[in-house]
Design a protein around this motif. Sequence first.
Motif, PDB file in Angstrom:
ATOM      1  N   PHE A  20       0.830  -1.193   0.000  1.00 12.44           N
ATOM      2  CA  PHE A  20       0.000   0.000   0.000  1.00 12.44           C
ATOM      3  C   PHE A  20       0.866   1.246   0.000  1.00 12.44           C
ATOM      4  CE2 PHE A  20       0.659  -1.232   4.382  1.00 12.44           C
ATOM      5  CZ  PHE A  20       0.956  -0.034   5.010  1.00 12.44           C
ATOM      6  N   VAL A  21       0.249   2.342  -0.376  1.00 13.76           N
ATOM      7  CA  VAL A  21       0.910   3.642  -0.430  1.00 13.76           C
ATOM      8  C   VAL A  21       0.040   4.624   0.341  1.00 13.76           C
ATOM      9  CG1 VAL A  21       1.700   5.500  -1.948  1.00 13.76           C
ATOM     10  CG2 VAL A  21       1.830   3.112  -2.722  1.00 13.76           C
ATOM     11  N   ILE A  22       0.646   5.345   1.268  1.00 12.27           N
ATOM     12  CA  ILE A  22      -0.078   6.381   2.004  1.00 12.27           C
ATOM     13  C   ILE A  22       0.060   7.684   1.229  1.00 12.27           C
ATOM     14  CG2 ILE A  22      -0.205   7.681   4.138  1.00 12.27           C
ATOM     15  CD1 ILE A  22      -0.204   5.121   5.431  1.00 12.27           C
ATOM     16  N   LEU A  23      -1.050   8.308   0.953  1.00 15.36           N
ATOM     17  CA  LEU A  23      -1.047   9.546   0.193  1.00 15.36           C
ATOM     18  C   LEU A  23      -1.135  10.728   1.151  1.00 15.36           C
ATOM     19  CD1 LEU A  23      -3.641   8.399  -2.487  1.00 15.36           C
ATOM     20  CD2 LEU A  23      -1.142   8.311  -2.651  1.00 15.36           C
ATOM     21  N   GLY A  24      -0.178  11.619   1.079  1.00 13.93           N
ATOM     22  CA  GLY A  24      -0.166  12.802   1.923  1.00 13.93           C
ATOM     23  C   GLY A  24      -0.621  14.021   1.147  1.00 13.93           C
ATOM     24  N   GLN A  25      -0.371  15.177   1.723  1.00 10.73           N
ATOM     25  CA  GLN A  25      -0.692  16.426   1.063  1.00 10.73           C
ATOM     26  C   GLN A  25       0.536  16.906   0.297  1.00 10.73           C
ATOM     27  OE1 GLN A  25      -1.882  18.620   4.657  1.00 10.73           O
ATOM     28  NE2 GLN A  25      -3.819  18.899   3.600  1.00 10.73           N
ATOM     29  N   TYR A  26       0.323  17.726  -0.690  1.00  7.28           N
ATOM     30  CA  TYR A  26       1.423  18.322  -1.438  1.00  7.28           C
ATOM     31  C   TYR A  26       1.730  19.690  -0.847  1.00  7.28           C
ATOM     32  CZ  TYR A  26       0.569  14.704  -4.889  1.00  7.28           C
ATOM     33  OH  TYR A  26       0.421  13.502  -5.516  1.00  7.28           O
ATOM     34  N   THR A  27       2.968  19.884  -0.421  1.00  2.00           N
ATOM     35  CA  THR A  27       3.307  21.157   0.197  1.00  2.00           C
ATOM     36  C   THR A  27       3.276  22.299  -0.817  1.00  2.00           C
ATOM     37  OG1 THR A  27       5.668  20.660  -0.050  1.00  2.00           O
ATOM     38  CG2 THR A  27       4.654  20.172   2.085  1.00  2.00           C
ATOM     39  N   HIS A  28       3.550  22.014  -2.084  1.00  4.00           N
ATOM     40  CA  HIS A  28       3.540  23.098  -3.074  1.00  4.00           C
ATOM     41  C   HIS A  28       2.127  23.631  -3.335  1.00  4.00           C
ATOM     42  CE1 HIS A  28       2.804  19.679  -5.823  1.00  4.00           C
ATOM     43  NE2 HIS A  28       2.204  20.562  -6.582  1.00  4.00           N
ATOM     44  N   LYS A  29       1.118  22.917  -2.889  1.00  8.33           N
ATOM     45  CA  LYS A  29      -0.259  23.384  -3.034  1.00  8.33           C
ATOM     46  C   LYS A  29      -0.773  24.071  -1.771  1.00  8.33           C
ATOM     47  CE  LYS A  29      -1.667  19.972  -6.479  1.00  8.33           C
ATOM     48  NZ  LYS A  29      -2.632  18.919  -6.812  1.00  8.33           N
ATOM     49  N   MET A  30       0.056  24.130  -0.722  1.00 12.26           N
ATOM     50  CA  MET A  30      -0.365  24.742   0.536  1.00 12.26           C
ATOM     51  C   MET A  30      -0.287  26.266   0.451  1.00 12.26           C
ATOM     52  SD  MET A  30       1.453  22.432   3.468  1.00 12.26           S
ATOM     53  CE  MET A  30       1.021  20.714   3.704  1.00 12.26           C
ATOM     54  N   THR A  31      -1.207  26.915   1.130  1.00 17.59           N
ATOM     55  CA  THR A  31      -1.135  28.359   1.282  1.00 17.59           C
ATOM     56  C   THR A  31      -0.032  28.674   2.292  1.00 17.59           C
ATOM     57  OG1 THR A  31      -2.685  28.419   3.131  1.00 17.59           O
ATOM     58  CG2 THR A  31      -3.645  28.559   0.894  1.00 17.59           C
ATOM     59  N   LYS A  32       0.320  29.939   2.421  1.00 18.57           N
ATOM     60  CA  LYS A  32       1.321  30.329   3.413  1.00 18.57           C
ATOM     61  C   LYS A  32       0.865  29.949   4.823  1.00 18.57           C
ATOM     62  CE  LYS A  32       3.676  34.019   0.996  1.00 18.57           C
ATOM     63  NZ  LYS A  32       4.139  35.420   1.049  1.00 18.57           N
ATOM     64  N   ALA A  33      -0.419  30.128   5.109  1.00 17.17           N
ATOM     65  CA  ALA A  33      -0.950  29.771   6.432  1.00 17.17           C
ATOM     66  C   ALA A  33      -0.884  28.260   6.650  1.00 17.17           C
ATOM     67  CB  ALA A  33      -2.385  30.275   6.579  1.00 17.17           C
ATOM     68  N   GLU A  34      -1.235  27.477   5.638  1.00 20.95           N
ATOM     69  CA  GLU A  34      -1.166  26.012   5.756  1.00 20.95           C
ATOM     70  C   GLU A  34       0.276  25.560   5.921  1.00 20.95           C
ATOM     71  OE1 GLU A  34      -5.049  24.604   3.157  1.00 20.95           O
ATOM     72  OE2 GLU A  34      -3.208  25.158   2.087  1.00 20.95           O
ATOM     73  N   MET A  35       1.209  26.202   5.197  1.00 22.10           N
ATOM     74  CA  MET A  35       2.625  25.848   5.322  1.00 22.10           C
ATOM     75  C   MET A  35       3.123  26.191   6.720  1.00 22.10           C
ATOM     76  SD  MET A  35       5.314  24.495   3.988  1.00 22.10           S
ATOM     77  CE  MET A  35       5.664  24.609   2.257  1.00 22.10           C
ATOM     78  N   ALA A  36       2.689  27.325   7.269  1.00 22.36           N
ATOM     79  CA  ALA A  36       3.073  27.685   8.635  1.00 22.36           C
ATOM     80  C   ALA A  36       2.566  26.637   9.628  1.00 22.36           C
ATOM     81  CB  ALA A  36       2.540  29.073   8.988  1.00 22.36           C
TER      82      ALA A  36
END
Length: 94
Positions: A56-72
């Motif tokens: 199996f493969v766990i799918l995470g979020q893509y950091t390049h699609k995060m807003t500045k607030a989400e990245m923080a």
Amino acid sequence: SEQNRLLWSLLTDIANQVPWPVDGSMQNLSPDDWKHILTAGLKRNQRVAQGVDGGFVILGQYTHKMTKAEMAEFIDFVSAFGIEKGVVWSEIND
């Protein structure tokens, strides 16, 4: 960006200092591997896909699609994880 540079510094410190169980044994992982693990854990829910040849493969979020607030928020999450594991941050010591 400054957030991206900080994130990769944190991930590198974690990779250099925290072994993690993979395939039944403790292993040192790459910063990329840690990014996958920690993005999958950010929202406390994981999406799991079947692997091409099994497993199996766990799918995470893509950091390049995060807003500045989400990245923080993600940087705070990564930092808290590292602190919990006793990581000494090189970014702070430079």
